[in-house]
Design an enzyme around this catalytic site. Sequence first.
Site, PDB file in Angstrom:
ATOM      1  N   GLU A 155       5.691  -0.078  12.043  1.00 21.73           N
ATOM      2  CA  GLU A 155       5.558  -1.145  11.044  1.00 21.73           C
ATOM      3  C   GLU A 155       4.352  -0.881  10.148  1.00 21.73           C
ATOM      4  O   GLU A 155       3.376  -0.260  10.581  1.00 21.73           O
ATOM      5  CB  GLU A 155       5.316  -2.491  11.745  1.00 21.73           C
ATOM      6  CG  GLU A 155       6.562  -3.276  12.080  1.00 21.73           C
ATOM      7  CD  GLU A 155       7.210  -3.930  10.858  1.00 21.73           C
ATOM      8  OE1 GLU A 155       6.773  -3.684   9.707  1.00 21.73           O
ATOM      9  OE2 GLU A 155       8.159  -4.690  11.053  1.00 21.73           O
ATOM     10  N   ASP A 156       4.437  -1.379   8.940  1.00 20.78           N
ATOM     11  CA  ASP A 156       3.276  -1.341   8.056  1.00 20.78           C
ATOM     12  C   ASP A 156       2.291  -2.448   8.408  1.00 20.78           C
ATOM     13  O   ASP A 156       1.103  -2.232   8.541  1.00 20.78           O
ATOM     14  CB  ASP A 156       3.708  -1.450   6.578  1.00 20.78           C
ATOM     15  CG  ASP A 156       4.693  -2.587   6.326  1.00 20.78           C
ATOM     16  OD1 ASP A 156       5.104  -3.290   7.275  1.00 20.78           O
ATOM     17  OD2 ASP A 156       5.084  -2.779   5.157  1.00 20.78           O
TER      18      ASP A 156
ATOM     19  N   ASP B 289       2.536  -9.793  10.089  1.00 18.42           N
ATOM     20  CA  ASP B 289       1.920 -10.956   9.441  1.00 18.42           C
ATOM     21  C   ASP B 289       2.301 -12.189  10.270  1.00 18.42           C
ATOM     22  O   ASP B 289       1.689 -12.453  11.304  1.00 18.42           O
ATOM     23  CB  ASP B 289       2.450 -10.996   8.007  1.00 18.42           C
ATOM     24  CG  ASP B 289       1.841 -12.089   7.157  1.00 18.42           C
ATOM     25  OD1 ASP B 289       0.987 -12.828   7.645  1.00 18.42           O
ATOM     26  OD2 ASP B 289       2.239 -12.213   5.986  1.00 18.42           O
TER      27      ASP B 289
ATOM     28  N   PHE C 155      -3.518 -10.993   1.116  1.00 19.51           N
ATOM     29  CA  PHE C 155      -2.399 -10.173   0.663  1.00 19.51           C
ATOM     30  C   PHE C 155      -2.927  -8.781   0.316  1.00 19.51           C
ATOM     31  O   PHE C 155      -3.864  -8.633  -0.462  1.00 19.51           O
ATOM     32  CB  PHE C 155      -1.687 -10.791  -0.540  1.00 19.51           C
ATOM     33  CG  PHE C 155      -0.410 -10.085  -0.852  1.00 19.51           C
ATOM     34  CD1 PHE C 155       0.751 -10.384  -0.160  1.00 19.51           C
ATOM     35  CD2 PHE C 155      -0.377  -9.075  -1.799  1.00 19.51           C
ATOM     36  CE1 PHE C 155       1.931  -9.689  -0.406  1.00 19.51           C
ATOM     37  CE2 PHE C 155       0.804  -8.383  -2.064  1.00 19.51           C
ATOM     38  CZ  PHE C 155       1.961  -8.696  -1.364  1.00 19.51           C
TER      39      PHE C 155
ATOM     40  N   ARG D 204       2.956   0.971  -4.242  1.00 14.44           N
ATOM     41  CA  ARG D 204       3.131   1.536  -2.904  1.00 14.44           C
ATOM     42  C   ARG D 204       2.451   2.898  -2.787  1.00 14.44           C
ATOM     43  O   ARG D 204       2.190   3.380  -1.696  1.00 14.44           O
ATOM     44  CB  ARG D 204       4.622   1.709  -2.576  1.00 14.44           C
ATOM     45  CG  ARG D 204       5.400   0.402  -2.467  1.00 14.44           C
ATOM     46  CD  ARG D 204       6.800   0.684  -1.942  1.00 14.44           C
ATOM     47  NE  ARG D 204       7.705  -0.438  -2.125  1.00 14.44           N
ATOM     48  CZ  ARG D 204       7.843  -1.453  -1.259  1.00 14.44           C
ATOM     49  NH1 ARG D 204       7.137  -1.485  -0.165  1.00 14.44           N
ATOM     50  NH2 ARG D 204       8.691  -2.430  -1.508  1.00 14.44           N
TER      51      ARG D 204
END
Length: 178
Positions: free
Chosen positions: A100-101, A104, A153, A166
């Site tokens: 996963e990046d 959250d 964020f 990205r």
Amino acid sequence: MDTHDISWQVMISEEDIQRRTRELARMVDADFQGKDLILICNLKGAFVFLADFCRELTILHEIDFIATSSYKGTTSSSGVVRIVKDLKSDINERHVLIVEDIVDSGLTLDYVRRYLSLHNPASIQILTLLDKREARKVAIEADYVGFVIPDKFVLGYGLDFFEHYRNLRFIAEYISPE
Ligand code: 5GP
């Protein structure tokens, strides 16, 4: 959404990402030695991390991709998760490491883990580059965490701002104009 001229400040440098990625790969090398390992990358955000991480691994492994719907171009969670691209591989009795990046709310990961567990893997573990622990809405923890970050964020290194940015080599915090 005009994504030109947005403001950000670097949160995690390219060098720190590289160093931590190597450390994580050494841990995974040790823990999965001799096991039939498949890395499952949750698109799109994790593709950059996956590319660097898998090249640091020395043990044999396969790679597959899954895609879930996520924020859909906003900077807050929709809470709705669905699979938009399924696995190609058979993971029956294999050792799965979800890549996963960012975790959250945890809703995406929780959904993906439940979904993959239906396919009878030998084990499922989770590797995430970033962990926004304070934003969690479901009780789920990754087994390998790159960096714990505040509930801000972030963009870059695979993570987007309205599908852009990205390609940044570092992770940056988005600075809202107001
Ligand atoms: P969760 O379901 O844990 O709330 O969110 C997981 C997904 O939301 C991530 O895989 C990522 O695509 C997106 N996401 C969560 N936080 C951020 C963030 O700070 N920046 C960006 N660009 N995407 C995020």
